[in-house]
Design an enzyme around this catalytic site. Structure first.
Site, PDB file in Angstrom:
ATOM      1  N   LEU A   1       0.843  -1.194   0.000  1.00  0.00           N
ATOM      2  CA  LEU A   1       0.000   0.000   0.000  1.00  0.00           C
ATOM      3  C   LEU A   1       0.880   1.246   0.000  1.00  0.00           C
ATOM      4  O   LEU A   1       0.608   2.222  -0.703  1.00  0.00           O
ATOM      5  CB  LEU A   1      -0.926  -0.007   1.210  1.00  0.00           C
ATOM      6  CG  LEU A   1      -1.778  -1.263   1.405  1.00  0.00           C
ATOM      7  CD1 LEU A   1      -2.660  -1.112   2.644  1.00  0.00           C
ATOM      8  CD2 LEU A   1      -2.617  -1.568   0.173  1.00  0.00           C
ATOM      9  N   ASP A   2       1.934   1.211   0.802  1.00  0.00           N
ATOM     10  CA  ASP A   2       2.884   2.329   0.843  1.00  0.00           C
ATOM     11  C   ASP A   2       3.570   2.518  -0.509  1.00  0.00           C
ATOM     12  O   ASP A   2       3.548   3.600  -1.098  1.00  0.00           O
ATOM     13  CB  ASP A   2       3.950   2.063   1.906  1.00  0.00           C
ATOM     14  CG  ASP A   2       3.603   2.675   3.254  1.00  0.00           C
ATOM     15  OD1 ASP A   2       2.944   3.717   3.281  1.00  0.00           O
ATOM     16  OD2 ASP A   2       4.014   2.103   4.283  1.00  0.00           O
ATOM     17  N   HIS A   3       4.225   1.473  -0.993  1.00  0.00           N
ATOM     18  CA  HIS A   3       5.011   1.605  -2.217  1.00  0.00           C
ATOM     19  C   HIS A   3       4.112   1.909  -3.410  1.00  0.00           C
ATOM     20  O   HIS A   3       4.428   2.782  -4.232  1.00  0.00           O
ATOM     21  CB  HIS A   3       5.824   0.339  -2.456  1.00  0.00           C
ATOM     22  CG  HIS A   3       7.008   0.200  -1.559  1.00  0.00           C
ATOM     23  ND1 HIS A   3       8.256   0.698  -1.881  1.00  0.00           N
ATOM     24  CD2 HIS A   3       7.142  -0.364  -0.328  1.00  0.00           C
ATOM     25  CE1 HIS A   3       9.106   0.428  -0.906  1.00  0.00           C
ATOM     26  NE2 HIS A   3       8.455  -0.211   0.052  1.00  0.00           N
TER      27      HIS A   3
END
Length: 493
Positions: free
Chosen positions: A385-387
């Site tokens: 989700l971050d990347h």
């Protein structure tokens, strides 16, 4: 249609969806191809599809901006899925003088509650202290103490008690039971603010080479042909941890002058900075002090882009609300990132990728056994989700720069980890089993490099984003390794 570089694959719906959400020209999607690998990001959910799509649209947006600035046609983009799989776990590949950083602190993780499971995040000292205070535990408490305290409390009671104390803990839920309204969360929100004379960037011609991602010839080599797509773009970076820094790390790779600003009173994980600080400079400014505010305002006067990664409204008191920024600085591109979305009861809560996975049902889907039957919840093979959000954010900024070349005016962009989670769970189809077995087995080695830095000797993951190169050696690397956090002067180059 998007296509696979080595087979007659059907159109890539995830790439098409992301490019459409970015407002891109559908005709350009035929320029995107992928070089497959097998086993790169194995998961029950379509993580590999999300990862390659976000890098694919970021590469295409870079190609589009470069072509707009050079006056040529948008070149082809080829993304290597091996590079993508390696970059999506860049923090795990990082080594600092041979040392492997610790991703999660001892009090961060899954814990049994009286009626299910809880996920905590206590990587930062202040979050650890708030977690323990909320549960009535002494400051020296360890994992066994935390486990005992949580085992006798209901999961949602823990969630609300810790939240009220400013800490981070969420109940692990099954799909469909999330308190976050996933169905209503957009992948990208954008609005154009006014129009006016076009705002061309400094002249930056690019050669008409194809775009490709591939191994680089050296850890600090620069571009060998022309000027990078974002050359001359000034980016004020007010983000932390992974998603925002991945976006600004990518813009720095593409030539932007990125200046990260942190509060001298807010600690940052030095290992996280070592992973995501490539290509940037870093300064410390106290926005609560008049001098700090004046310095930021002077930087804003010459900035093209501002990216923030704090909770909704957290920076408004410093004059950094999007509407206020765009009123003072017409033509600015303002991009915002948060955890839980921009409205609803959770909008103002702190959050991280691991917590969003737990609170949206992802952890239950990825569990080896049913969490309700006592099985431990699972995790995605990367902080995807971050990347993924980071590459989408960079792509949106690049597209906004392209549009500003023509129309002038500013732009307001918003992203959330929960919005990306919703897309992963509800909007991307898993590739057929045969497609997932295409290509050679994933080997991260070709996508790793080493460089000396002020932080020590770094082994790190190369960027998966492709752009014009003049040799088969692949794209250039970042122009500089990460320096010490807060050590640079608050000025543009």
């Amino acid at each position: 249609m998007t296509r696979n570089d080595t087979s007659d694959a059907p159109p890539d719906a995830a790439t098409t969806h992301a490019w459409t959400a970015l407002g891109g020209d559908p005709a350009l999607l035929e320029r995107v191809a992928y070089r497959p690998v097998s086993g790169g990001l194995p998961a029950r959910l379509p993580v590999a599809e999300l990862a390659r799509a976000t890098v694919g649209v970021c590469s295409l947006a870079a190609a589009e901006l470069g072509a707009r600035r050079s006056g040529g046609a948008v070149p082809a983009v080829r993304v290597d899925e091996g590079a993508v799989a390696t970059a999506f776990v860049s923090e795990r590949h990082l080594r600092i003088d041979g040392r492997k950083p610790t991703s999660f602190a001892p009090l961060s993780g899954f814990w049994r509650a009286a009626d299910g499971w809880v996920r905590t995040h206590a990587n930062y000292p202040h979050h650890r202290a708030r977690l323990l205070t909320a549960l009535g535990l002494p400051a020296h408490s360890g994992p066994d103490d935390l486990a005992a305290a949580l085992a006798v409390r209901p999961a949602r009671a823990v969630q609300e008690t810790v939240y009220a104390a400013g800490g981070l803990a969420v109940a692990v839920v099954r799909p469909g039971e999330s308190e976050i309204p996933l169905a209503g969360l957009p992948l990208i929100e954008s609005r154009r603010i006014g129009e006016g004379a076009a705002r061309p960037l400094p002249e930056a011609p690019l050669p008409a080479h194809g775009l490709t991602s591939g191994p680089m010839s050296g850890p600090t080599s620069g571009p060998t042909n022309g000027v990078l797509p974002a050359s001359g773009v000034r980016v004020l970076d007010l983000t932390r941890v992974i998603a925002g820094p991945v976006a600004t790390r990518t813009l720095a790779l593409l030539g932007a002058d990125v200046l990260r600003v942190d509060s001298p009173r807010l600690p940052e994980d030095p290992d996280a900075h070592a992973d995501t600080g490539f290509g940037k400079r870093s300064t410390a400014l106290d926005l609560g002090a008049p001098e700090g505010r004046r310095t930021v305002e002077a930087l804003l006067a010459d900035a093209d882009v501002v990216i923030t990664g704090y909770r909704p409204g957290a920076l408004d008191r410093f004059g950094l609300a999007p509407d206020a920024l765009l009123e003072r600085h017409p033509g600015l591109i303002v991009a915002q990132l948060c955890a839980w979305g921009w409205s609803g009861p959770w909008a103002g809560r702190r959050g991280f990728d691991s917590l969003v996975q737990a609170a949206t049902g992802i952890a239950a889907i990825e569990a080896d056994a049913d969490p309700d039957a006592g099985g431990r919840p699972g995790v995605l093979p990367a902080q995807a989700l971050d990347h993924g959000t980071g590459y989408l954010l960079a792509a949106a900024v690049l597209r906004a720069l392209t549009e500003r070349q023509e129309t002038g005016g500013g732009c307001h962009l918003r992203f959330s980890l929960a919005g990306t989670a919703s897309w992963l769970m509800r909007g991307i189809a898993q590739a057929p089993l045969g497609r997932r077995a295409d290509g050679p087995a994933h080997d991260p080695a070709p996508w790793l490099a080493e460089t000396a830095s002020d932080l020590g000797n770094l082994r790190y993951a190369r960027s998966p984003v492709g752009f014009p190169v003049g040799s088969p050696g692949g794209p250039p690397d970042w122009s500089r390794p990460p320096g010490r956090l807060g050590a640079d002067e608050p000025r543009w180059l």
